[in-house]
Design an enzyme around this catalytic site. Structure first.
Site, PDB file in Angstrom:
ATOM      1  N   GLN A 120     -11.058  16.047 -13.148  1.00  0.00           N
ATOM      2  CA  GLN A 120     -12.099  16.267 -12.152  1.00  0.00           C
ATOM      3  C   GLN A 120     -13.452  16.153 -12.867  1.00  0.00           C
ATOM      4  O   GLN A 120     -13.511  15.740 -14.013  1.00  0.00           O
ATOM      5  CB  GLN A 120     -11.920  17.627 -11.461  1.00  0.00           C
ATOM      6  CG  GLN A 120     -10.711  17.664 -10.517  1.00  0.00           C
ATOM      7  CD  GLN A 120     -10.883  16.800  -9.284  1.00  0.00           C
ATOM      8  OE1 GLN A 120     -12.001  16.408  -8.930  1.00  0.00           O
ATOM      9  NE2 GLN A 120      -9.783  16.494  -8.599  1.00  0.00           N
ATOM     10  N   CYS A 172       0.867 -14.060   8.957  1.00  0.00           N
ATOM     11  CA  CYS A 172       0.117 -15.315   8.740  1.00  0.00           C
ATOM     12  C   CYS A 172       1.006 -16.506   8.376  1.00  0.00           C
ATOM     13  O   CYS A 172       0.724 -17.634   8.804  1.00  0.00           O
ATOM     14  CB  CYS A 172      -0.917 -15.122   7.630  1.00  0.00           C
ATOM     15  SG  CYS A 172      -2.113 -13.822   7.945  1.00  0.00           S
ATOM     16  N   CYS A 209       1.817 -13.491   4.309  1.00  0.00           N
ATOM     17  CA  CYS A 209       2.445 -12.301   4.890  1.00  0.00           C
ATOM     18  C   CYS A 209       3.236 -12.676   6.158  1.00  0.00           C
ATOM     19  O   CYS A 209       3.095 -13.783   6.669  1.00  0.00           O
ATOM     20  CB  CYS A 209       1.387 -11.242   5.209  1.00  0.00           C
ATOM     21  SG  CYS A 209       0.584 -11.458   6.816  1.00  0.00           S
ATOM     22  N   HIS A 212      -0.059  -7.308   6.791  1.00  0.00           N
ATOM     23  CA  HIS A 212      -1.057  -8.261   6.283  1.00  0.00           C
ATOM     24  C   HIS A 212      -1.985  -7.585   5.265  1.00  0.00           C
ATOM     25  O   HIS A 212      -2.226  -8.118   4.183  1.00  0.00           O
ATOM     26  CB  HIS A 212      -1.887  -8.853   7.421  1.00  0.00           C
ATOM     27  CG  HIS A 212      -3.086  -9.594   6.910  1.00  0.00           C
ATOM     28  ND1 HIS A 212      -3.038 -10.913   6.525  1.00  0.00           N
ATOM     29  CD2 HIS A 212      -4.358  -9.167   6.640  1.00  0.00           C
ATOM     30  CE1 HIS A 212      -4.226 -11.277   6.058  1.00  0.00           C
ATOM     31  NE2 HIS A 212      -5.046 -10.234   6.122  1.00  0.00           N
ATOM     32  N   ASP A 270      -3.930   4.215  -4.982  1.00  0.00           N
ATOM     33  CA  ASP A 270      -3.342   4.432  -3.666  1.00  0.00           C
ATOM     34  C   ASP A 270      -4.485   4.615  -2.692  1.00  0.00           C
ATOM     35  O   ASP A 270      -5.573   5.070  -3.080  1.00  0.00           O
ATOM     36  CB  ASP A 270      -2.465   5.687  -3.626  1.00  0.00           C
ATOM     37  CG  ASP A 270      -3.300   6.944  -3.453  1.00  0.00           C
ATOM     38  OD1 ASP A 270      -3.939   7.358  -4.448  1.00  0.00           O
ATOM     39  OD2 ASP A 270      -3.376   7.479  -2.340  1.00  0.00           O
ATOM     40  N   ASP A 280       1.759  13.381  -4.492  1.00  0.00           N
ATOM     41  CA  ASP A 280       0.546  14.110  -4.863  1.00  0.00           C
ATOM     42  C   ASP A 280       0.869  15.600  -4.883  1.00  0.00           C
ATOM     43  O   ASP A 280       1.998  16.000  -4.613  1.00  0.00           O
ATOM     44  CB  ASP A 280      -0.607  13.758  -3.916  1.00  0.00           C
ATOM     45  CG  ASP A 280      -0.376  14.271  -2.502  1.00  0.00           C
ATOM     46  OD1 ASP A 280       0.689  14.904  -2.246  1.00  0.00           O
ATOM     47  OD2 ASP A 280      -1.237  14.041  -1.644  1.00  0.00           O
ATOM     48  N   CYS A 337      -2.799 -16.760   3.588  1.00  0.00           N
ATOM     49  CA  CYS A 337      -1.968 -15.569   3.369  1.00  0.00           C
ATOM     50  C   CYS A 337      -0.500 -15.868   3.676  1.00  0.00           C
ATOM     51  O   CYS A 337      -0.178 -16.538   4.657  1.00  0.00           O
ATOM     52  CB  CYS A 337      -2.468 -14.431   4.257  1.00  0.00           C
ATOM     53  SG  CYS A 337      -1.487 -12.927   4.132  1.00  0.00           S
TER      54      CYS A 337
HETATM   55 ZN   LIG Z   1      -1.484 -12.224   6.351  1.00  0.00          ZN
END
Ligand SMILES: [Zn+2]
Length: 403
Positions: free
Chosen positions: A197, A317, A314, A348, A274, A93, A312
């Site tokens: 803007q 999980c 990830c 996650h 983002d 940025d 999930c």
């Molecule tokens: Zn997860």
């Protein structure tokens, strides 16, 4: 010579777009979410873990890195890709948003922005040209123009001044970027994005687009949203703004947002996002699941053997299979102050965001984006508890004809 930042639209469905965006450090399949690495690291997450959960491009903050360790230090360390140990694309940025977020520490004139360092009180004066120079030293694939992001609500005259200054500064940024491009021929090319803007006023957004489009940036960001306005206002603004932007260039909505915001914005033609929300919320014990938001520290999870979300894949999980961390275990780790807990929840949440956009992309390719979005948004309705930026109850999914 082929465009190093070519953007190809693979499919569209209504206003929603599935694209492939080329960069010198690899392709980004859009819509895509960029994890935020403010000080040069996505907090607590190893780069190979980011890649494994589907991150393709990451973001770092110019203002923070300019103050510490300094752009020259980053250059001497081999540039931002080496510092972040990240081979994929990176976006920096411009520092403009910190004028908004650190208002007590920043003063703005036509020439530039004077910051008082939040680290050690030292002074930093950043002109638009300085922002480009600093970002050139950092060496990200994409740089952003220095802009003025006024807080909302904003008086019309003040907003018009901010829009016009943002256009003047974008011209100065582009001129500096063109100079650097000639000076550093041979290095990796860097793209410079313009930032629109104009708050939530369609006329001001049009004024901003009129000023910026002639500058022919390789991509355009929509700034100045998610700064206090209601979600429905943000969505209406996106509806009025994305049609103003070139179809063949990527569109980046800065600093947004919740899962519902992402879905709503993609349905209105946005490609890139983002936000600190998935990692910040994860560090604070709040996770997004297919059933809504879950606070892992709540006592109800003390003996809960279920994973955060059995659907999930990830590292926390693991689809509920072997090695999955239970909610009870994660709650215990949080209360014991173990660093693994915020790391796992960050992973996650980022995986949740990446999977959401990958699934939405697939739905766009099938021509089923609207049905997919409606089903997702139904999960994030009034009971979803995603703080103030969630859409109000009954906020409709916009249909292709704007009904
Ligand atoms: Zn997860």
């Amino acid at each position: 010579m082929p465009d190093p930042f070519a953007f190809d639209l693979a499919a569209t469905d209504g206003d929603a777009r599935a694209g492939v965006w080329s960069t010198p450090h690899g392709d980004v399949r859009t819509p895509a979410f960029m994890p935020v690495g403010t000080a040069g690291s996505v907090k607590g997450v190893m780069p190979e873990q980011l890649a494994a959960i589907g991150s393709s491009q990451i973001l770092a903050n110019t203002y923070h890195l300019a103050l510490r360790p300094g752009a020259d230090v980053i250059t001497d360390l081999g540039g931002l890709h080496a510092v972040m140990s990240w081979e994929g694309p990176i976006l920096t940025d411009s520092g403009g948003f910190q004028v908004f977020s650190l208002a007590d520490l920043a003063t703005m004139t036509e020439e530039g922005v004077r910051f008082v360092s939040h680290v050690d009180g030292s002074k930093l004066f950043m002109r638009p040209e300085d922002s480009v120079d600093i970002q050139a030293k950092l060496g990200a694939d994409v740089m952003m123009c220095l802009d003025e992001c006024p807080p909302l609500p904003c008086e019309p005259a003040k907003m018009a001044d901010a829009v016009d200054r943002t256009t003047r500064w974008a011209t100065r940024c582009r001129d500096r970027w063109n100079e650097l491009d000639r000076l550093t021929a041979g290095g990796d090319p860097q793209a410079l994005f313009g930032i629109l803007q104009g708050g939530v006023d369609p006329a001001m957004r049009a004024r901003s687009a009129e000023g910026l489009l002639p500058l022919d940036f390789p991509g355009y960001a929509i700034g100045g949203l998610s700064v206090g306005e209601a979600p429905a206002e943000m969505y209406r603004t996106l509806e009025a703004t994305t049609p103003l932007l070139p179809r063949e260039k990527p569109r980046y909505l800065m600093g947004v947002g919740t899962p519902a915001d992402l879905v709503n914005a993609v349905m209105r033609g946005v490609d890139l996002f983002d936000c600190v929300m998935p990692t910040r919320n994860g560090r604070n014990g709040s996770v997004f699941t297919s059933g809504g938001v879950l606070k892992i520290k709540n006592a109800v999870h003390a003996r809960d053997t279920a994973p955060i979300d059995a659907a999930c894949d990830c590292p926390a999980c693991r689809r509920g299979g072997a090695g999955a961390f239970s909610r009870g275990t994660l709650r215990h780790l949080f209360l014991a102050g173990e660093m693994l807990a915020p790391i796992l929840l960050s992973l996650h949440n980022l995986r949740f965001y990446h999977r959401l956009l990958a699934d939405l992309r697939a739905a766009i390719e099938r021509g089923e984006a609207e049905a997919f979005a409606a089903a997702e948004l139904a999960k994030w309705g009034a009971g979803a508890n995603v703080a103030a930026t969630n859409p109000p109850p009954g906020d409709p999914v916009r249909t292709q004809n704007g009904a």
